[in-house]
Design a protein around this motif. Structure first.
Motif, PDB file in Angstrom:
ATOM      1  N   THR A  97       0.836  -1.195   0.000  1.00 13.36           N
ATOM      2  CA  THR A  97       0.000   0.000   0.000  1.00 13.36           C
ATOM      3  C   THR A  97       0.869   1.242   0.000  1.00 13.36           C
ATOM      4  O   THR A  97       1.850   1.321   0.749  1.00 13.36           O
ATOM      5  CB  THR A  97      -0.912   0.028   1.243  1.00 13.36           C
TER       6      THR A  97
ATOM      7  N   GLY B 163      -1.960   7.579  -0.878  1.00  9.18           N
ATOM      8  CA  GLY B 163      -2.252   7.551  -2.303  1.00  9.18           C
ATOM      9  C   GLY B 163      -1.168   8.198  -3.148  1.00  9.18           C
ATOM     10  O   GLY B 163      -0.126   8.629  -2.653  1.00  9.18           O
TER      11      GLY B 163
ATOM     12  N   VAL C 289      -5.383   0.408  -8.288  1.00  6.53           N
ATOM     13  CA  VAL C 289      -6.346   0.740  -7.240  1.00  6.53           C
ATOM     14  C   VAL C 289      -6.778  -0.556  -6.573  1.00  6.53           C
ATOM     15  O   VAL C 289      -7.615  -1.283  -7.105  1.00  6.53           O
ATOM     16  CB  VAL C 289      -7.562   1.484  -7.818  1.00  6.53           C
TER      17      VAL C 289
END
Length: 291
Positions: A33, A37, A63
């Motif tokens: 991860t 973002g 995503v």
């Protein structure tokens, strides 16, 4: 500490971003991860050694990790060594590949060590590639928040309703013993569930707390994915009659949830050998502290 009158005056310039700890020698395929973002200004650095018999490899910024339907891919970076060295860049949207870009010049060679740097800008990504020896060493850099001190306890006044989610992001300490995330009613004797990571015997249990403070329940996975000085992201997603958990974007298990407690006030506790980076509950206005 009280905030100054000028909000920018005593600002720590490192507080707007997080330098994640490096991951050395990961097993392939590797999935992780990217906290916060792919915001403009972020950089992703990849080092490796290309096999002498390699035909291709790829780095995807996608995503999530859904397989069916396949997750969207914002950038598919795909160096190919046969028949002639070149790079293919593309995006995958709703299961369909977009128009690809072919770059005829590939500065990477089979058998070489390499470095790839991806720089995120407003509407595009700039990849840079070099071949050189040496390993990069990056220490985790984050701004500690008093709101995220461990042990942490937060009340969820609206409960944990179907469709709600909770996200816990943190950094495992250098010499960890355990990590415990519990959801309880306001009656401390009633524990709905406890996600318990034991580093001493390398087990992960998702069950209930006993009166002695230990966890009982089914072991979630035969492998042990938590490691000292590594970041992690745990997502708990409430559905009608169960809660599902994902670790670093990968589904990890599920547990029944009593429907009559969906709207009851609950307490979330986080404790153990970790530094918290963020705790967020989708049903509350603002629960996340950035680092």
């Amino acid at each position: 500490m009280r905030p100054s009158a000028d909000p920018d005056r005593d600002r720590d310039p490192t507080g707007d971003y997080l330098l994640q700890a490096p991951v050395f020698h990961p097993a392939l395929p590797f999935l992780t991860t990217i906290f916060g973002g792919l915001a403009p200004g972020k950089m992703v650095f990849v080092q490796g050694v290309i096999s002498v018999e390699a035909e291709r490899f790829q780095v995807d910024f996608q995503v999530g990790c859904s397989v069916s339907p396949r997750a969207d891919i914002g950038l598919h970076f795909n160096p190919r060594f046969r028949p002639r060295p070149h790079v293919i860049c593309n995006s995958l949207v709703h299961g369909h590949w977009m128009e690809e870009t072919k770059l005829p010049h590939l500065p990477l060679k089979r058998g070489d060590r390499f470095e790839l740097l991806f720089l995120l800008e407003e509407d595009h990504v700039k990849p840079f590639a070099t071949s050189r020896a040496g390993d990069a060493v990056a220490k985790p850099l984050f701004l500690r928040s008093p709101d995220l001190e461990v042990p942490l306890s937060r009340t969820l006044p609206e409960g944990f309703r179907p469709g709600d989610s909770m996200t816990v992001r943190g950094l495992v300490c250098p010499d960890p013993q355990e990590l415990r995330i519990s959801l309880k009613t306001l009656d401390p004797s009633c524990s709905l569930w406890c996600f318990h990571v034991s580093f001493t015997d390398r087990r992960i249990l998702w069950g209930s707390d006993t009166e002695e403070g230990h966890s009982s329940g089914a072991m979630l996975a035969p492998c042990f994915p938590f490691h000292p000085q590594r970041y992690f992201e745990l997502l708990f997603l409430r559905q009608e009659d169960q809660v599902k958990v994902a670790l670093n974007g990968t589904p990890f298990g599920q547990r029944p949830f009593p429907q009559h407690l969906a709207h009851s006030a609950l307490e979330l506790t986080v404790e153990g050998s970790l530094v918290l980076y963020g705790v967020q509950n989708s049903s509350q206005t603002s629960q996340e502290a950035d680092a």
